[in-house]
Scaffold this active site. Structure first.
Site, PDB file in Angstrom:
ATOM      1  N   ARG A  48       0.846  -1.203   0.000  1.00  0.00           N
ATOM      2  CA  ARG A  48       0.000   0.000   0.000  1.00  0.00           C
ATOM      3  C   ARG A  48       0.876   1.245   0.000  1.00  0.00           C
ATOM      4  NH1 ARG A  48      -1.257   2.288   4.483  1.00  0.00           N
ATOM      5  NH2 ARG A  48      -1.620   0.370   5.660  1.00  0.00           N
ATOM      6  N   TYR A 101     -15.931  17.071 -16.990  1.00  0.00           N
ATOM      7  CA  TYR A 101     -16.263  15.641 -17.020  1.00  0.00           C
ATOM      8  C   TYR A 101     -17.297  15.339 -15.939  1.00  0.00           C
ATOM      9  CZ  TYR A 101     -15.637  10.693 -15.880  1.00  0.00           C
ATOM     10  OH  TYR A 101     -15.848   9.377 -15.577  1.00  0.00           O
ATOM     11  N   ASP A 173      -6.458  18.477 -15.896  1.00  0.00           N
ATOM     12  CA  ASP A 173      -6.782  17.112 -16.295  1.00  0.00           C
ATOM     13  C   ASP A 173      -6.322  16.959 -17.736  1.00  0.00           C
ATOM     14  OD1 ASP A 173      -7.939  14.763 -17.209  1.00  0.00           O
ATOM     15  OD2 ASP A 173      -9.810  15.044 -16.103  1.00  0.00           O
ATOM     16  N   LYS A 198      -7.280   5.599 -19.953  1.00  0.00           N
ATOM     17  CA  LYS A 198      -7.516   6.068 -21.303  1.00  0.00           C
ATOM     18  C   LYS A 198      -6.265   5.928 -22.170  1.00  0.00           C
ATOM     19  CE  LYS A 198     -11.583   7.239 -19.582  1.00  0.00           C
ATOM     20  NZ  LYS A 198     -11.399   7.269 -18.112  1.00  0.00           N
TER      21      LYS A 198
END
Length: 380
Positions: A48, A101, A173, A198
Site C-alpha cells: 500500500r 467531465y 486534467d 484512457k
C-alpha cells in the site's frame, strides 16, 4: 534531455539487477522482508505504501510530464479524490469548467459539498470569465483541455497566470491530450491529472489514474494522503499501464491522423450540424490548441442535425465503432454523452446537448472507420 519515446520505454525501467529481465517484473507481493526492525530494503515494507512495479510506472509518468513526482492510483477518480483532499479544506472554493467531465462534477457537487467545499463553474476558455469566478477563498482551479465531451480549449499559460494571481493552484486534467500531446507543467500548471485508463494504458484492459507535480510540498501531502486512504493500484494493473505507456507516442500519432480525417468527413456531411474538434480551423480554440499541443488528439464530438433520436440511432448503427463508455483505446468507440458518461450532469448547468455524439477514434484503418460512420449517418 531524452526524447519522449525514449523516456516512455526506459524511464524507471532499467533491466532487473538480479535477473537481467528487460521488462519490469510484476511484484505481486503484499509485504517485503526488512533488514532488521525498521530496516527497509530499498524503501519497501508494504505494497500500500510502495511497490517496485508502481515505482517504475510513477517514475515513467513523471518523466513523460516533465515533473519531479509521479503517483499512480487505482482510478482517475481516486487520484482526483486524493488531490482535492490535499488541496481543499472546509470553507474553501474551487472553480471547475462549465463543461467538466461528469465524474469530476459528481465528486465536487455530490461529495465535497457535504464537507463544506464550495464551487463555481466557468468557461476556462475565457480568462475574463475565470477571473470573475475567483473568490478570496478559491484554492483550486480545475482545468480540462480539451474538455470532455465538448472539446473546449483553455489557454493553460493564461489560466495558470490568472489562478496564481488569485492565490489558487492550477490542476490540469490532461487525459484527453495525454502527455505526448501536451505538458501542462511546462505551461504553469501545479499538478497534472490523468485517467491512465484512457490513452496512457491505451488498450481498454486496465483502470488507473495518476498525478504528477514538481511541487515538493504538494507531493509529500499526496504521498501521505494516498497511503492513509489506500487509493493505490495493484501491481498487475500498474504493469499493464506501464506496458501501454511504451507505445503512447506512436498510438497518439495514429489516433490524431484518423481523427483529423473523421472530423473532416463529418464536417462535410449533411446530417451533421456541428463538429467539435480542435484540429479544425473553425474551432474557436484552434489557435490556442495549435500553440500548446503537438497534435489535436483522437477525440471528436459532433451534433446530429435531426436531434436526439437521430443521435441515438447513429450510436446504435455503427459496426466498427463499439457503443461503449470510456475512451483512448486502440479500438474506436461511440457514445451518447447525455445518456451515458455525462448522465450525472443532467438538469445542471453542465448538461450537455442531447443531440451530441462522442467518438473515441481508434487506430484502425481510417477508410473503414469513415465507411462505418457514413453508413450509420446515411441510414437516418
Amino acid at each position: 534531455m531524452r526524447g519522449f519515446s525514449t523516456n516512455a520505454i526506459h524511464a524507471g525501467q532499467e533491466p532487473d539487477p538480479t535477473t537481467g529481465a528487460v521488462i519490469v517484473p510484476i511484484h505481486a507481493s503484499s509485504t517485503f522482508a526488512q533488514d532488521g526492525v525498521g530496516g527497509l530494503r530499498n524503501g519497501y515494507e508494504y505494497s500500500r505504501s510502495a511497490n517496485p512495479t508502481r515505482t517504475a510506472l510513477q517514475e515513467c509518468l513523471a518523466a513523460l510530464e516533465g515533473g519531479r513526482h509521479g503517483f499512480a492510483f487505482g482510478s482517475g477518480m481516486g487520484a482526483s479524490d486524493v488531490l482535492l483532499r490535499v488541496l481543499l479544506r472546509p470553507g474553501d472554493h474551487i472553480v471547475i469548467p462549465h463543461d467538466a467531465y461528469g465524474g469530476t462534477f459528481r465528486l465536487v457537487d455530490k461529495v465535497l459539498t457535504q464537507w463544506g467545499i464550495e464551487y463555481s463553474t466557468a468557461d476556462l476558455g475565457d480568462v475574463h470569465a475565470l477571473r470573475a469566478a475567483l473568490r478570496p477563498t478559491t484554492k483550486v482551479v480545475w482545468c480540462e483541455t480539451p474538455t470532455n465531451p465538448l472539446l473546449g480549449i483553455a489557454d493553460i499559460a493564461a489560466v495558470a497566470e490568472a489562478s496564481h494571481a488569485g492565490g489558487a493552484k492550477l490542476v490540469v486534467d490532461n487525459t484527453f491530450a495525454s502527455p505526448y500531446l501536451q505538458t501542462p507543467l511546462a505551461l504553469g500548471a501545479d499538478v497534472v491529472l490523468h485517467s491512465t485508463t484512457k490513452y496512457v494504458g491505451g488498450h481498454s484492459d486496465v483502470v488507473g489514474g495518476a498525478l504528477v507535480t514538481s511541487d515538493d510540498e504538494v507531493a509529500e501531502q499526496i504521498r501521505f494522503t494516498q497511503n492513509s486512504v489506500g487509493s493505490v493500484p495493484g501491481p498487475f494493473d500498474t504493469w499493464l499501464t506501464l506496458r501501454g505507456a511504451k507505445t503512447l507516442a506512436v498510438r497518439m500519432e495514429r489516433h490524431s491522423d484518423n481523427a483529423e480525417r473523421v472530423a473532416e468527413m463529418l464536417g462535410a456531411h449533411p446530417a451533421v450540424s456541428q463538429v467539435l474538434y480542435p484540429g479544425l480551423a473553425t474551432h474557436p480554440g484552434h489557435e490556442v490548441a495549435a500553440k500548446q499541443m503537438r497534435r489535436f488528439g483522437g477525440m471528436v464530438s459532433f451534433r446530429v442535425a435531426a436531434g436526439r433520436e437521430a443521435a441515438l440511432a447513429v450510436c446504435a448503427g455503427t459496426e466498427l465503432f463499439t457503443l461503449a463508455e470510456s475512451l483512448g483505446g486502440v479500438e474506436s468507440l461511440i457514445e451518447h454523452p447525455a445518456a451515458m458518461t455525462h448522465a450525472s450532469v443532467a438538469g445542471s448547468a453542465l448538461e450537455v446537448p442531447d443531440d451530441l455524439v462522442r467518438l473515441s477514434v481508434g487506430i484502425e484503418d481510417v477508410d473503414d472507420l469513415l465507411e462505418d460512420l457514413r453508413g450509420a449517418l446515411g441510414r437516418l
